[in-house]
Design an enzyme around this catalytic site. Structure first.
Site: not given
Ligand SMILES: NC(=O)c1ccc[n+]([C@@H]2O[C@H](COP(=O)([O-])OP(=O)(O)OC[C@H]3O[C@@H](n4cnc5c(N)ncnc54)[C@H](O)[C@@H]3O)[C@@H](O)[C@H]2O)c1
Ligand SMILES: O=C(O)[C@H](O)[C@H](O)COP(=O)(O)O
Length: 383
Positions: A208, A237, A254
């Site tokens: 994020r 965003e 994103h």
């Molecule tokens: N850019 C994109 O399109 C996209 C897509 C999917 C997810 N995301 C983002 O990625 C994030 C993570 O996804 P995920 O599926 O791995 O989530 P998840 O909950 O499976 O894993 C998150 C990990 O982060 C760790 N964490 C929490 N606080 C922390 C800290 N202070 N320092 C280091 N590690 C820490 C947790 O222990 C956990 O292992 C989501 O919450 C979302 O915001 C972005």
């Molecule tokens: O958290 C997620 O799954 C991703 O950030 C996701 O791809 C964001 O997409 P949006 O919901 O903004 O369309």
């Protein structure tokens, strides 16, 4: 039942229309009036779900077809007795594909093999954890910073953020946005961390936007434009900082997780959660509803070196350069905020690596191993 769903949730009709009238809306502008009469609300990350949106509505279940949940006031929903589900892991491998595509691009630019760089992953849950598995399978040395996991599992195998920044060549951030508690992640990468980056390091941010102090990053890049950063997520965003946008080596709106596969998985997970919540039978499965021509294939007919084969297959599936160029086109045509959202709405179909069936005409063991490690499905004559 009345179901209000974000217009960017594919196959929502196929999964949910049997349960009532389905209304599609643009998520960013969803209003109190529009959701007041809904029983089920299906959103993505662009809709803030809280008392302001739902107070006085008849919504009984909220689903977000995303991994991230920071846009949802879960405490308030639970106090109101409103059911809630997200889609953990739905697009995790797509983010991994994005990172691998970026790493290959930098490798090509610098004349380096993937294995020449140590990758530090910050936040090793579904996204970061699976990324580490794939990178290690490719023979890449990885460092992992995840204090909550280290607390639960023991510190072996985990490193501090400071040590990771010192030792890794690539710092890839995949933490959720957490504002409170023992391990908050708002501006997890502080000015001091950003200043500590070496010019030859690469920073990737795909968790994020608020996890990185953008003002500090911008100031550093203004002084040191050779530092390469890959930014998929941003503060504020869609109205993101244009100066920072210009300084990023790779800038995308994103979309790291925006594969069709990841989105469809998210829809199915919400359907299953909604069915459980209302005690309804789960009658539909993604496998029955997927469009035809689900699997694509390609063949590698000559004896390509493993890294070349990996580059070829990766680019056939997903090339992060396409999205950087596309974003720039949208920005020029529509301006930043509108272009950001429009590109996401009109995003071209993208498939995960795992959907590409690669046929190897030669029984090249090393090529097979590398492609399988990266996540491709291989058909080849075995030795
Ligand atoms: N850019 C994109 O399109 C996209 C897509 C999917 C997810 N995301 C983002 O990625 C994030 C993570 O996804 P995920 O599926 O791995 O989530 P998840 O909950 O499976 O894993 C998150 C990990 O982060 C760790 N964490 C929490 N606080 C922390 C800290 N202070 N320092 C280091 N590690 C820490 C947790 O222990 C956990 O292992 C989501 O919450 C979302 O915001 C972005
Ligand atoms: O958290 C997620 O799954 C991703 O950030 C996701 O791809 C964001 O997409 P949006 O919901 O903004 O369309």
């Amino acid at each position: 039942m009345r179901i209000v769903a974000d217009e960017n949730i594919p196959l929502a009709e196929a999964f949910f229309a049997d349960h009532g009238e389905l209304v599609r809306l643009p998520g960013r502008e969803m209003s109190r009036e529009q959701v007041r009469d809904a029983d089920i609300l299906l959103v993505r990350s662009v809709t803030r779900v809280n008392a302001e949106l739902l107070e006085g509505s008849r919504v009984k279940f909220v689903g977000t077809a995303t991994i991230g949940r920071d846009h949802v006031d879960e405490t308030w929903l639970s106090q109101q007795g409103i059911g809630f589900a997200s889609a953990p892991g739905c697009n995790a491998d797509s983010v991994g594909d994005y990172v691998i595509s970026a790493l290959l691009l930098f490798g090509e630019q610098d004349g380096m093999a993937l294995t020449d760089r140590v990758v530090g992953v910050v936040g090793a849950g579904n996204v970061g954890g699976r990324l580490v598995e794939r990178l290690r399978a490719l023979g890449i040395r990885c460092l992992v910073c995840d204090p909550p996991r280290a607390e639960q599992e023991g510190s072996e195998g985990f490193t501090s953020l400071e040590a990771l920044i010192e030792k890794a060549d690539v710092v890839s951030v995949h933490t959720p946005l957490i504002r409170e508690g023992d391990h908050p992640t708002h501006h997890l990468l502080t000015e001091a961390h950003i200043e500590a980056l070496r010019t030859d390091q690469i920073l990737i941010s795909a968790g994020r936007g608020d996890c990185v102090d953008e003002q500090a990053l911008k100031a550093r890049l203004e002084r040191d434009p050779d530092l390469r950063v890959v930014l998929d997520v941003w503060e504020n965003e869609p109205d993101i900082d244009e100066a920072l946008y210009r300084l990023a080596a790779i800038a995308t709106p994103h979309i790291a997780g925006y594969s069709l596969d990841g989105k469809l998985r998210g829809t199915e997970m919400l359907y299953q959660a909604m069915s459980r919540h209302f005690g309804l039978p789960v009658r539909k499965q993604l496998g029955q509803l997927k469009p035809e021509n689900w699997l694509r294939r390609m063949a590698i007919s000559r004896r390509a070196p493993p890294q070349e084969a990996l580059l070829l297959c990766t680019r056939t599936c997903y090339d992060v350069r396409r999205d950087t160029l596309l974003f720039e086109r949208y920005r020029r045509q529509y301006g930043m905020a509108k272009g950001f959202d429009l590109m996401r709405r009109e995003y071209p179909v993208r498939r995960e690596f795992s959907t590409l069936r690669v046929e190897l005409k030669h029984s090249a063991g090393a090529v097979r191993e590398v492609l399988e490690s990266a996540g491709f499905a291989i058909r080849s004559p075995r030795k």
